[in-house]
Design a protein around this motif. Structure first.
Motif, PDB file in Angstrom:
ATOM      1  N   THR A  23      -4.331  -2.966  -5.996  1.00 17.59           N
ATOM      2  CA  THR A  23      -4.512  -2.329  -4.696  1.00 17.59           C
ATOM      3  C   THR A  23      -3.408  -1.921  -4.062  1.00 17.59           C
ATOM      4  O   THR A  23      -2.365  -2.029  -4.733  1.00 17.59           O
ATOM      5  CB  THR A  23      -5.129  -3.281  -3.762  1.00 17.59           C
ATOM      6  N   ALA A  24      -3.497  -1.038  -2.972  1.00 16.88           N
ATOM      7  CA  ALA A  24      -2.432  -0.333  -2.354  1.00 16.88           C
ATOM      8  C   ALA A  24      -1.718  -1.637  -1.626  1.00 16.88           C
ATOM      9  O   ALA A  24      -0.184  -1.594  -1.632  1.00 16.88           O
ATOM     10  CB  ALA A  24      -2.937   0.713  -1.476  1.00 16.88           C
ATOM     11  N   ASP A  25      -2.301  -2.714  -1.292  1.00 16.20           N
ATOM     12  CA  ASP A  25      -1.516  -3.777  -0.570  1.00 16.20           C
ATOM     13  C   ASP A  25      -0.628  -4.457  -1.757  1.00 16.20           C
ATOM     14  O   ASP A  25       0.662  -4.952  -1.200  1.00 16.20           O
ATOM     15  CB  ASP A  25      -2.430  -4.814  -0.077  1.00 16.20           C
ATOM     16  N   ASP A  26      -1.210  -4.603  -2.897  1.00 17.87           N
ATOM     17  CA  ASP A  26      -0.252  -5.086  -4.059  1.00 17.87           C
ATOM     18  C   ASP A  26       0.993  -4.205  -4.231  1.00 17.87           C
ATOM     19  O   ASP A  26       2.085  -4.836  -4.380  1.00 17.87           O
ATOM     20  CB  ASP A  26      -1.045  -5.189  -5.075  1.00 17.87           C
ATOM     21  N   ARG A  27       0.923  -3.080  -4.273  1.00 19.28           N
ATOM     22  CA  ARG A  27       1.908  -2.263  -4.229  1.00 19.28           C
ATOM     23  C   ARG A  27       3.042  -2.210  -3.276  1.00 19.28           C
ATOM     24  O   ARG A  27       4.068  -2.264  -3.413  1.00 19.28           O
ATOM     25  CB  ARG A  27       1.634  -0.616  -4.485  1.00 19.28           C
ATOM     26  N   ARG A  28       2.325  -2.289  -2.064  1.00 25.14           N
ATOM     27  CA  ARG A  28       3.420  -2.607  -0.725  1.00 25.14           C
ATOM     28  C   ARG A  28       4.120  -3.699  -0.835  1.00 25.14           C
ATOM     29  O   ARG A  28       5.139  -3.860  -0.315  1.00 25.14           O
ATOM     30  CB  ARG A  28       2.224  -2.380   0.260  1.00 25.14           C
ATOM     31  N   GLU A  29       3.270  -4.733  -1.443  1.00 24.05           N
ATOM     32  CA  GLU A  29       3.978  -6.075  -1.057  1.00 24.05           C
ATOM     33  C   GLU A  29       5.218  -5.932  -2.205  1.00 24.05           C
ATOM     34  O   GLU A  29       6.474  -6.533  -2.001  1.00 24.05           O
ATOM     35  CB  GLU A  29       3.299  -7.213  -1.751  1.00 24.05           C
TER      36      GLU A  29
END
Length: 220
Positions: A23-29
């Motif tokens: 997800t986009a959250d995974d990439r942001r982390e």
């Protein structure tokens, strides 16, 4: 090992225990993790450069101590967002980081003068400050194991060896300075290479995370 489908726009991957979606959250982390590493690396390198090129004034030593603080904060950011399959190992690294910060604070309060000067003049202070660098070494070990990073293979033995020999006062100062510079250079190279690395490998196999989570819940 994570195997991506031919259409990577789907962001769906086949893991060891089934498919998962990045997800986009995974990439942001991952990006926050890498930015934390960059902050830590460049803060450390700046401190080493000031130490090497400066005149050793009190103001300069306070600035170097500030670089250590910024480095510690950068490491903390990275250790919050790093993806490690084994939760106890992740928590252990965070615990080392926190212990290093608390020990550094205690030394800074208890001993007058810049922390950088205290670390140099009182080598046994490394017994407390060193927890920070133990957490850093843990990141290097993880990256060496997962991604076979050449620079981390040098950093893993270099960091504890340099700290221990300083603590034992067993290394000539000119050799120690050279190894400190090597540490700073390798750390910056590592951080820069992480910024350029594809993101999915740093996320890891999310099906493994889910499998381990279910096992923990089943054992409660």
């Amino acid at each position: 090992m994570v195997t991506a489908p031919s259409d990577t726009s789907l962001e769906t991957y086949e893991g060891q225990f089934g498919p998962f979606v990045i997800t986009a959250d995974d990439r942001r982390e991952v990006m926050i993790y890498r930015c934390g590493l960059a902050i830590a690396a460049f803060s450390f390198a700046l401190g080493v450069m000031l130490l090497r090129l400066g005149n050793g004034s009190t103001g300069l030593l306070w600035t170097i101590s500030g670089c250590y603080l910024t480095m510690w904060l950068g490491l903390g950011i990275s250790l919050w967002f790093i993806h490690i399959y084994l939760k106890p190992l992740h928590q252990a690294l965070q615990g080392l980081w926190l212990a290093g910060g608390l020990a550094s604070l205690g030394i800074a309060i208890g001993v007058p003068g810049p922390l950088a000067l205290t670390a140099y003049e009182q080598p046994l202070s490394i017994l407390g400050i060193g927890f920070t660098f133990a957490a850093m070494t843990g990141i290097f070990i993880k990256e060496a194991f997962c991604f076979n990073r050449l620079e981390t293979k040098f950093l893993v033995p270099l960091v504890p060896s340099l700290l221990l020999t300083h603590m034992a006062q067993a290394m000539p100062s000119h050799i120690g300075q050279g190894l400190l510079i090597a540490w700073a250079v390798l750390f910056v190279i590592f951080a820069l290479r992480k910024l350029m690395q594809p993101i999915p490998p740093d996320i890891g196999d999310k099906s493994v995370f889910e499998h381990l989570k279910q096992k923990r819940q089943a054992n409660i």
